[in-house]
Structure formats: structure tokens, C-alpha cells
Scaffold this motif. Structure first.
Motif, PDB file in Angstrom:
ATOM      1  N   ALA A  54       3.552  -3.648   3.858  1.00  0.00           N
ATOM      2  CA  ALA A  54       4.190  -2.545   4.867  1.00  0.00           C
ATOM      3  C   ALA A  54       3.198  -1.807   5.709  1.00  0.00           C
ATOM      4  O   ALA A  54       1.752  -2.565   6.710  1.00  0.00           O
ATOM      5  N   GLY A  55       2.328  -1.266   4.702  1.00  0.00           N
ATOM      6  CA  GLY A  55       0.940  -0.732   5.523  1.00  0.00           C
ATOM      7  C   GLY A  55      -0.267  -1.823   5.677  1.00  0.00           C
ATOM      8  O   GLY A  55      -0.994  -1.688   6.318  1.00  0.00           O
ATOM      9  N   GLU A  56      -0.137  -3.129   4.511  1.00  0.00           N
ATOM     10  CA  GLU A  56      -0.894  -4.066   4.873  1.00  0.00           C
ATOM     11  C   GLU A  56      -0.978  -4.613   6.543  1.00  0.00           C
ATOM     12  O   GLU A  56      -1.575  -5.293   7.254  1.00  0.00           O
ATOM     13  N   LYS A  57       0.684  -4.609   6.796  1.00  0.00           N
ATOM     14  CA  LYS A  57       1.101  -5.607   7.983  1.00  0.00           C
ATOM     15  C   LYS A  57       0.551  -4.597   8.955  1.00  0.00           C
ATOM     16  O   LYS A  57      -0.146  -5.795  10.108  1.00  0.00           O
ATOM     17  N   ILE A  58       0.734  -3.389   8.686  1.00  0.00           N
ATOM     18  CA  ILE A  58       0.032  -2.440   9.933  1.00  0.00           C
ATOM     19  C   ILE A  58      -1.106  -2.989   9.988  1.00  0.00           C
ATOM     20  O   ILE A  58      -1.906  -2.688  11.192  1.00  0.00           O
TER      21      ILE A  58
END
Length: 103
Positions: A54-58
Motif C-alpha cells: 500500500a505504501g509503495e502504491k501511494i
């Protein structure tokens, strides 16, 4: 002179007494490992993992928005320059026609 020498010695001694810290990062995962060796000889190791999915997508979304904003800004600037040039050319043409009519 004596006071400044004592102060310098105290600062040198206090900085040598701090714990030594080394940080390494795994280039594949982005995980950071911090190893601290304390004055009494004990070792403390802290590991911080890389970004979650999720952090990478953000992060990717943020970077994409930044690039899109730069492209949009460039397009607006270029459009304004073209419009300005066209207005200037049109005004010059009107001025020339007005002179011909008056003559």
C-alpha cells in the motif's frame, strides 16, 4: 585560557563517550538495519523494513501526480505563449488595416 582548554577537553571527552552507530540498507527491499554499540559493550540492533504494498502504491501515485502536474504546467505555459504571439500578430494586422483605411 585555562577555562577554554578545560571546556575543549570536556567536549572532546563527551563526544568520545557516545555510542557508535552504523546504518546499512538493503538495496533490494529497502530495509534499514541500525546497529548501536554502547559504551558498556552491549549491542542494540533495530531493523526497519521497506515500504508495504500500500505504501509503495501511494508513493507511485504521488510521483505520477507530480509528473502529470509538470506536464500540464508546461502545456499551459506553451499555450499561453502561442496565444500571446497570435494576439500580438492580430493586433499588428488590425493596426496595418486601420492605417490603410485612414489613408
Amino acid at each position: 585560557m585555562k577555562k577554554s582548554l578545560m571546556l575543549l577537553a570536556a567536549v572532546a571527552f563527551s563526544t568520545a563517550a557516545f555510542a557508535q552507530t552504523t546504518t546499512t540498507q538493503d538495496p533490494a527491499t529497502g530495509a534499514k538495519t541500525t546497529t548501536t554499540v554502547r559504551d558498556n559493550g552491549t549491542v542494540k540492533t533495530e531493523t526497519r523494513t521497506g515500504r508495504t504494498e500500500a505504501g509503495e502504491k501511494i508513493h507511485e501515485t504521488k510521483e505520477d501526480a507530480k509528473v502529470t502536474g509538470k506536464k500540464a504546467g508546461h502545456a499551459v505555459k506553451r499555450g499561453a505563449q502561442k496565444t500571446g504571439k497570435a494576439v500580438k500578430k492580430g493586433a499588428k494586422a488590425v493596426k496595418t488595416k486601420a492605417k490603410d483605411v485612414v489613408d
